[in-house]
Write a protein that holds these residues in place. Structure first.
Motif, PDB file in Angstrom:
ATOM      1  N   VAL A   1      43.196  36.211  48.112  1.00 51.04           N
ATOM      2  CA  VAL A   1      44.819  35.773  48.972  1.00 51.04           C
ATOM      3  C   VAL A   1      44.682  34.536  47.539  1.00 51.04           C
ATOM      4  CG1 VAL A   1      45.831  34.248  50.535  1.00 51.04           C
ATOM      5  CG2 VAL A   1      45.391  36.156  50.931  1.00 51.04           C
ATOM      6  N   ALA A   2      43.340  33.488  47.142  1.00 52.75           N
ATOM      7  CA  ALA A   2      43.559  32.464  46.159  1.00 52.75           C
ATOM      8  C   ALA A   2      43.439  33.595  45.078  1.00 52.75           C
ATOM      9  CB  ALA A   2      41.550  32.969  46.323  1.00 52.75           C
ATOM     10  N   LEU A   3      43.172  34.560  44.276  1.00 50.99           N
ATOM     11  CA  LEU A   3      44.030  35.316  42.905  1.00 50.99           C
ATOM     12  C   LEU A   3      44.981  35.228  42.859  1.00 50.99           C
ATOM     13  CD1 LEU A   3      42.869  35.544  40.381  1.00 50.99           C
ATOM     14  CD2 LEU A   3      42.167  37.624  41.344  1.00 50.99           C
ATOM     15  N   GLU A   4      45.750  35.628  43.476  1.00 44.98           N
ATOM     16  CA  GLU A   4      47.419  35.183  44.220  1.00 44.98           C
ATOM     17  C   GLU A   4      47.663  33.900  43.797  1.00 44.98           C
ATOM     18  OE1 GLU A   4      48.653  37.478  47.339  1.00 44.98           O
ATOM     19  OE2 GLU A   4      47.432  38.866  47.302  1.00 44.98           O
TER      20      GLU A   4
ATOM     21  N   SER B   1      48.313  26.481  43.773  1.00 42.33           N
ATOM     22  CA  SER B   1      47.314  26.860  42.530  1.00 42.33           C
ATOM     23  C   SER B   1      46.010  25.776  43.757  1.00 42.33           C
ATOM     24  CB  SER B   1      47.103  26.078  41.091  1.00 42.33           C
ATOM     25  OG  SER B   1      48.224  26.445  40.186  1.00 42.33           O
ATOM     26  N   LEU B   2      46.395  24.805  44.283  1.00 46.21           N
ATOM     27  CA  LEU B   2      45.274  23.886  44.993  1.00 46.21           C
ATOM     28  C   LEU B   2      45.023  24.632  46.025  1.00 46.21           C
ATOM     29  CD1 LEU B   2      46.406  19.977  44.289  1.00 46.21           C
ATOM     30  CD2 LEU B   2      44.728  21.244  43.563  1.00 46.21           C
ATOM     31  N   SER B   3      45.738  25.615  46.989  1.00 45.09           N
ATOM     32  CA  SER B   3      45.789  26.439  47.545  1.00 45.09           C
ATOM     33  C   SER B   3      44.524  27.251  47.535  1.00 45.09           C
ATOM     34  CB  SER B   3      46.872  26.923  48.724  1.00 45.09           C
ATOM     35  OG  SER B   3      47.717  28.034  47.659  1.00 45.09           O
ATOM     36  N   SER B   4      45.119  27.573  45.783  1.00 43.31           N
ATOM     37  CA  SER B   4      43.700  28.695  45.835  1.00 43.31           C
ATOM     38  C   SER B   4      42.098  27.875  45.863  1.00 43.31           C
ATOM     39  CB  SER B   4      43.712  28.770  44.322  1.00 43.31           C
ATOM     40  OG  SER B   4      43.619  28.093  43.190  1.00 43.31           O
ATOM     41  N   LEU B   5      42.075  27.267  46.114  1.00 44.11           N
ATOM     42  CA  LEU B   5      40.455  26.514  45.778  1.00 44.11           C
ATOM     43  C   LEU B   5      40.184  26.515  47.929  1.00 44.11           C
ATOM     44  CD1 LEU B   5      40.970  22.753  44.384  1.00 44.11           C
ATOM     45  CD2 LEU B   5      39.620  24.727  43.608  1.00 44.11           C
ATOM     46  N   ALA B   6      41.678  26.050  48.921  1.00 45.65           N
ATOM     47  CA  ALA B   6      41.257  26.768  49.981  1.00 45.65           C
ATOM     48  C   ALA B   6      40.951  27.281  50.637  1.00 45.65           C
ATOM     49  CB  ALA B   6      42.850  25.341  50.529  1.00 45.65           C
ATOM     50  N   HIS B   7      41.978  28.678  50.081  1.00 42.12           N
ATOM     51  CA  HIS B   7      41.497  30.378  50.326  1.00 42.12           C
ATOM     52  C   HIS B   7      39.796  30.430  49.511  1.00 42.12           C
ATOM     53  CE1 HIS B   7      45.375  31.044  51.730  1.00 42.12           C
ATOM     54  NE2 HIS B   7      45.952  30.896  50.407  1.00 42.12           N
ATOM     55  N   LEU B   8      39.586  29.945  48.503  1.00 42.27           N
ATOM     56  CA  LEU B   8      38.496  30.247  48.136  1.00 42.27           C
ATOM     57  C   LEU B   8      37.474  29.401  48.970  1.00 42.27           C
ATOM     58  CD1 LEU B   8      38.533  29.758  44.457  1.00 42.27           C
ATOM     59  CD2 LEU B   8      38.355  32.270  45.583  1.00 42.27           C
ATOM     60  N   LYS B   9      37.943  28.847  49.610  1.00 42.65           N
ATOM     61  CA  LYS B   9      36.774  28.373  50.829  1.00 42.65           C
ATOM     62  C   LYS B   9      36.291  29.035  52.161  1.00 42.65           C
ATOM     63  CE  LYS B   9      33.751  26.291  50.164  1.00 42.65           C
ATOM     64  NZ  LYS B   9      32.530  26.022  49.040  1.00 42.65           N
TER      65      LYS B   9
END
Length: 154
Positions: free
Chosen positions: A33-36, A19-27
């Motif tokens: 990938v963030a949504l996955e 879940s926290l990696s989703s924030l990094a992928h968004l940035k």
């Protein structure tokens, strides 16, 4: 990003890592990938509120606005029964394009002195509202007590 990947490699079933990696992928500009990652974190957490919030954030940032709103309505309803991650809600509302609600949740977070408010000044997920005059005003409410030393009465 590397830290999230390392955490996930150590425990692929750790919801927080995904879940926290989703924030990094968004940035980084990778909303798919963030949504996955956010969906996986939410599923692994079995719908725990903080993970729902990050899932809603990724949905909103990916253009899945109605689904994001549905999740945020559910989370708002949970506020009557449980402590909800207010800064996370604000982040999701920023992605949804609802800055007024984001500021309401941030004001509540500051009033409640929740831990994540210490990061408001540098939290990249709030960049969408950083130029708003209300943001600097909000930070002035955090500074006096966030600088307190550990163990000091606030």
């Amino acid at each position: 990003m590397q830290l999230f990947e390392q955490a996930i490699s150590l425990d692929p079933k750790l919801p927080k890592g995904h879940s926290l990696s989703s924030l990094a992928h968004l940035k980084r500009g990778s909303p798919e990938v963030a949504l996955e990652e956010a969906e996986l974190g939410d599923r692994l957490s079995q719908g725990s509120t903080p993970y729902l919030v990050l899932h809603a954030n990724a949905l909103a940032a990916s253009g899945e606005v109605e689904e994001a709103r549905t999740i945020l309505e559910e989370v708002e309803g949970r506020r009557k029964k449980e402590n909800v991650w207010l800064v996370g809600l604000a982040i999701a509302y920023v992605s949804l394009g609802a800055p007024d609600i984001a500021f309401e949740r941030l004001e509540e977070a500051v009033q409640e002195r929740v831990g994540w408010v210490h990061w408001l000044r540098i939290e990249p997920s709030l960049d969408g509202i950083r130029e708003d005059a209300r943001f600097e005003e909000l930070l002035t409410k955090v500074t006096p007590w966030s600088a307190a030393s550990p163990g000091q009465d606030l």
